[in-house]
Design an enzyme around this catalytic site. Structure first.
Site, mmCIF file in Angstrom:
data_model
loop_
_atom_site.group_PDB
_atom_site.id
_atom_site.type_symbol
_atom_site.label_atom_id
_atom_site.label_comp_id
_atom_site.label_asym_id
_atom_site.label_seq_id
_atom_site.Cartn_x
_atom_site.Cartn_y
_atom_site.Cartn_z
ATOM 1 C CG ASP A 157 -2.071 0.965 1.100
ATOM 2 O OD1 ASP A 157 -3.220 0.499 0.963
ATOM 3 O OD2 ASP A 157 -1.827 2.195 1.116
ATOM 4 C CB ILE A 158 0.709 4.342 -2.061
ATOM 5 C CG1 ILE A 158 1.769 5.312 -2.551
ATOM 6 C CG2 ILE A 158 -0.575 5.066 -1.696
ATOM 7 C CD1 ILE A 158 1.424 5.965 -3.889
ATOM 8 C CG ASN A 218 -12.467 -0.728 3.595
ATOM 9 O OD1 ASN A 218 -12.897 -1.125 4.677
ATOM 10 N ND2 ASN A 218 -11.268 -0.193 3.460
ATOM 11 N N GLY A 229 -16.458 2.465 3.122
ATOM 12 C CA GLY A 229 -15.217 3.235 3.073
ATOM 13 C C GLY A 229 -14.296 2.861 1.930
ATOM 14 C CD GLN A 230 -14.676 -0.752 -3.110
ATOM 15 O OE1 GLN A 230 -15.886 -0.953 -2.953
ATOM 16 N NE2 GLN A 230 -13.943 -1.443 -3.964
ATOM 17 C CG HIS A 240 -8.604 -3.209 -2.545
ATOM 18 N ND1 HIS A 240 -9.522 -2.494 -3.288
ATOM 19 C CD2 HIS A 240 -8.450 -2.524 -1.382
ATOM 20 C CE1 HIS A 240 -9.903 -1.428 -2.611
ATOM 21 N NE2 HIS A 240 -9.283 -1.418 -1.443
ATOM 22 C CG LEU A 241 -8.809 -9.717 0.514
ATOM 23 C CD1 LEU A 241 -8.316 -11.088 0.985
ATOM 24 C CD2 LEU A 241 -9.995 -9.284 1.339
ATOM 25 C CG HIS A 242 -6.810 -2.997 2.973
ATOM 26 N ND1 HIS A 242 -6.122 -1.814 2.782
ATOM 27 C CD2 HIS A 242 -8.024 -2.809 2.398
ATOM 28 C CE1 HIS A 242 -6.893 -0.950 2.129
ATOM 29 N NE2 HIS A 242 -8.054 -1.532 1.891
HETATM 30 P P1 5GP Z 1 -9.851 1.247 0.128
HETATM 31 O O1 5GP Z 1 -10.149 2.486 0.923
HETATM 32 O O2 5GP Z 1 -10.441 1.337 -1.260
HETATM 33 O O3 5GP Z 1 -10.224 -0.014 0.842
HETATM 34 O O4 5GP Z 1 -8.273 1.175 0.006
HETATM 35 C C1 5GP Z 1 -7.542 1.726 -1.040
HETATM 36 C C2 5GP Z 1 -6.089 1.664 -0.652
HETATM 37 O O5 5GP Z 1 -5.326 1.899 -1.819
HETATM 38 C C3 5GP Z 1 -5.653 2.718 0.378
HETATM 39 O O6 5GP Z 1 -5.113 2.057 1.519
HETATM 40 C C4 5GP Z 1 -4.620 3.557 -0.368
HETATM 41 O O7 5GP Z 1 -3.540 3.964 0.446
HETATM 42 C C5 5GP Z 1 -4.177 2.627 -1.479
HETATM 43 N N1 5GP Z 1 -3.749 3.293 -2.699
HETATM 44 C C6 5GP Z 1 -4.384 4.300 -3.346
HETATM 45 N N2 5GP Z 1 -3.709 4.639 -4.455
HETATM 46 C C7 5GP Z 1 -2.637 3.823 -4.510
HETATM 47 C C8 5GP Z 1 -1.560 3.695 -5.437
HETATM 48 O O8 5GP Z 1 -1.462 4.392 -6.450
HETATM 49 N N3 5GP Z 1 -0.629 2.738 -5.173
HETATM 50 C C9 5GP Z 1 -0.708 1.929 -4.071
HETATM 51 N N4 5GP Z 1 0.256 1.027 -3.908
HETATM 52 N N5 5GP Z 1 -1.716 2.024 -3.182
HETATM 53 C C10 5GP Z 1 -2.665 2.960 -3.401
#
Ligand code: 5GP
Length: 120
Positions: free
Chosen positions: A35-36, A92, A98-99, A105-107
């Site tokens: 994750d970034i 999410n 909160g997506q 995706h899975l965290h």
């Molecule tokens: P969500 O909120 O959709 O469950 O999670 C999206 C995740 O994607 C966030 O934790 C965010 O930091 C990550 N993310 C967003 N843009 C990028 C990117 O360009 N590269 C990477 N590696 N992660 C990203």
């Protein structure tokens, strides 16, 4: 949940090679990368290569090969990362979930005590 897929989402662009990523593992159906903006010492995102929006979309419509490949990859990542004494998997879905990125995706989070599941 609606399953209209936006091919311009950030993870679709990562899959097309338009945006770089720090890859942890890649298989025929699955990509895992850091994750970034990590929320824990280990914060890996695991995504299917197919165009699925949410957990329920993937669970309902992905093929057996995609489902198996995705989850086996998750298992390999939990084995190879330094997760400490436990970890958390989060997905999410939708606005209330909160997506932010509308590609399933899975965290995988770990490497420190993660506290309560939800902050009230
Ligand atoms: P969500 O909120 O959709 O469950 O999670 C999206 C995740 O994607 C966030 O934790 C965010 O930091 C990550 N993310 C967003 N843009 C990028 C990117 O360009 N590269 C990477 N590696 N992660 C990203």
């Amino acid at each position: 949940m609606p399953h209209a897929y936006d091919p311009q989402n950030i993870f679709a662009r990562i899959l097309r090679g338009e945006i770089p990523n720090k890859t942890v593992m890649e298989t025929p159906h699955t990509l895992a990368f850091h994750d970034i903006a990590p929320q824990a010492p280990v914060h890996v995102l695991v995504i299917p290569k197919g165009a699925y929006v949410t957990f329920d979309h993937f669970a309902a419509e992905a093929g057996e090969d995609e489902l198996a490949d995705f989850h086996r990859t998750c298992a390999k990542i939990t084995a190879m990362m330094d997760l400490g004494a436990g970890y958390r998997v989060i997905s999410n879905a939708g606005d209330d979930g909160g997506q932010e990125v509308p590609h399933y995706h899975l965290h995988i989070l770990g490497g420190r005590p993660l506290g309560p599941m939800l902050v009230r």
